[in-house]
Design an enzyme around this catalytic site. Structure first.
Site, short mmCIF file in Angstrom:
data_model
loop_
_atom_site.label_atom_id
_atom_site.label_comp_id
_atom_site.label_asym_id
_atom_site.label_seq_id
_atom_site.Cartn_x
_atom_site.Cartn_y
_atom_site.Cartn_z
N HIS A 308 36.37 27.47 15.29
CA HIS A 308 37.13 28.57 14.35
C HIS A 308 36.03 29.21 13.50
O HIS A 308 35.86 30.36 13.78
CB HIS A 308 38.15 28.04 13.52
CG HIS A 308 39.01 28.81 12.83
ND1 HIS A 308 40.18 29.59 13.29
CD2 HIS A 308 38.70 29.50 11.62
CE1 HIS A 308 40.35 30.47 12.61
NE2 HIS A 308 39.63 30.47 11.53
N LYS A 315 32.10 36.82 15.73
CA LYS A 315 32.64 38.20 15.69
C LYS A 315 32.43 39.10 14.84
O LYS A 315 32.17 40.40 15.23
CB LYS A 315 34.18 37.69 15.68
CG LYS A 315 35.09 38.23 16.68
CD LYS A 315 36.69 37.72 16.62
CE LYS A 315 37.23 37.80 15.14
NZ LYS A 315 38.54 37.32 15.46
#
Length: 420
Positions: A308, A315
């Protein structure tokens, strides 16, 4: 049939919220080993059937007492009711009737395994930083550090080996299964808590016409999400331990992997982040990412947490690179992921050429709902059920939540920027 909360339930929740939470360390969780016995699992179920309602009650009370009208927002009320309903399901679950002989066997102290090393205080966190009032109480066997103090009641212990080699009555096994099913249902109900609370804060910002959230709400969100990580960790671990008795992997204890391979997880996160980037910007090829990592580095961790954090951070980097250089550029500068293993820490550095952030804006990066995206996407409550539906950006949640994951097991996430 739709669920209704009652005054009586809210009174019970208020009572439970006065008790402090009991901390559980990664080391305690790993002691269950590959195949915990029915008795050991039953002891853990008993612990959780007392511990989880206390933690859920803290959250219900905190949501109920939020300042400045935030507690009246429809999405916040919905989340509060989810927590209250889960509290009710756990506290009303019928316990098996067991003979005094079995009770004695369960309470008989088994051979204690010695813990490998002493826990250290996370240098990135101030004492009690993520605890709400009743949780940071120093009575009941806790210090503000969230560690158990010697002499605290040993009956309230998460891991207590109950394995004398004999068989356990079938009622215990049936209760363990029923308990795990209840946890599974609760976990599913709470899947979209993060986005629903975010929606609640958005509703509040619109109603109050605020651009940013103040530090009180920021501190509440930190506490709330940190506690959610803890609750989901306990629930996920218990469900996995119950499942594990059918099929086991020697490197896993529940959801904890004793040999988490950093290279593999980083490679996977890079592929996922590049895929989402290409999809979002309609690129033929996302900016390249170079991974510098010894393929043999492994350590004990929860792979889901590390994935995660890597995915969210990558990103962010890729988005900055694309938006700084322009989407129609043929070749983008390479983003580097460098992994270093020291005596104490494993450090992962992600460096991009995405234009940097001015120093004055760095504190804002850790603020929830702060985002550099012009249009916040509408919050689909299902979006966080799988990474592949994750939007490229836009909630201002990626970094603050990733930092909580890092800090949860004693690490940290830091941002060092060179503007331009």
């Amino acid at each position: 049939m739709s669920w209704k909360r009652t005054d009586r339930l809210m009174e019970t929740i208020k009572h439970y919220s006065k008790f402090p939470a009991t901390s559980v360390s990664l080391r305690q969780m790993v002691q269950f080993g590959e195949k915990p016995s029915t008795g050991t699992l039953f002891r853990a179920s008993q612990f959780l059937s007392e511990e989880l309602p206390i933690r859920l009650a803290h959250r219900v009370q905190e949501l109920h007492e939020l300042p400045d009208g935030l507690n009246e927002m429809p999405s916040i009320c919905r989340v509060r009711d989810w927590y209250a309903q889960s509290f009710e399901e756990l506290t009303t679950l019928a316990r098996p009737s067991i003979s005094s002989e079995v009770k004695n066997r369960l309470l008989k102290p088994a051979k204690q395994t010695t813990l490998t090393s002493k826990g250290t205080q996370n240098p990135s966190i101030k004492q009690g930083q993520y605890r709400s009032a009743p949780e940071s109480s120093n009575g009941n066997g806790h210090n503000g550090n969230g560690r158990e103090v010697k002499g605290a009641a040993t009956a309230r212990r998460y891991y207590a080996a109950a394995d004398d080699g004999q068989d356990w009555p079938v009622e215990l096994s049936a209760y363990n299964t029923k308990f795990a099913e209840t946890l599974e249902k609760i976990k599913r109900r709470h899947d979209s808590v993060v986005t629903t609370v975010a929606q609640g804060v958005l509703e509040w910002k619109r109603k109050k016409q605020r651009m940013q959230i103040d530090h009180n709400i920021q501190a509440f969100l930190d506490r709330f999400y940190m506690s959610r990580i803890g609750i989901r960790m306990l629930i996920g671990q218990h469900i996995a331990l119950t499942d594990q008795r059918q099929r086991s992997d020697p490197n896993y204890v529940g959801i904890i992997c004793t040999k988490t391979n950093v290279h593999e997880l980083a490679q996977e996160a890079i592929e996922n982040a590049r895929f989402v980037c290409e999809d979002h910007y309609g690129l033929f090829e996302a900016p390249k990412v170079q991974l510098v990592c010894n393929p043999d580095i492994s350590f004990m961790y929860v792979p889901g947490h590390l994935s995660h954090m890597l995915f969210e951070t990558l990103k962010n980097s890729l988005r900055a690179v694309v938006e700084t250089r322009g989407q129609d550029k043929e070749d983008f500068p390479v983003t580097k992921v460098i992994v270093a293993e020291g005596q104490e820490d494993i450090t992962i550095k992600i460096s991009d050429e995405g234009g940097g952030i001015p120093r004055s804006a760095i504190p804002l990066v850790w603020t929830y709902m702060y985002t550099t995206v012009d249009q916040t996407p509408s919050l689909d409550p299902d979006f966080n059920k799988s990474d592949f539906k994750a939007p490229m950006a836009g909630f201002g949640y990626g970094l603050p939540i990733s930092r909580l994951y890092a800090r949860y097991f004693g690490g940290d996430l830091k941002l060092i920027s060179m503007e331009g």
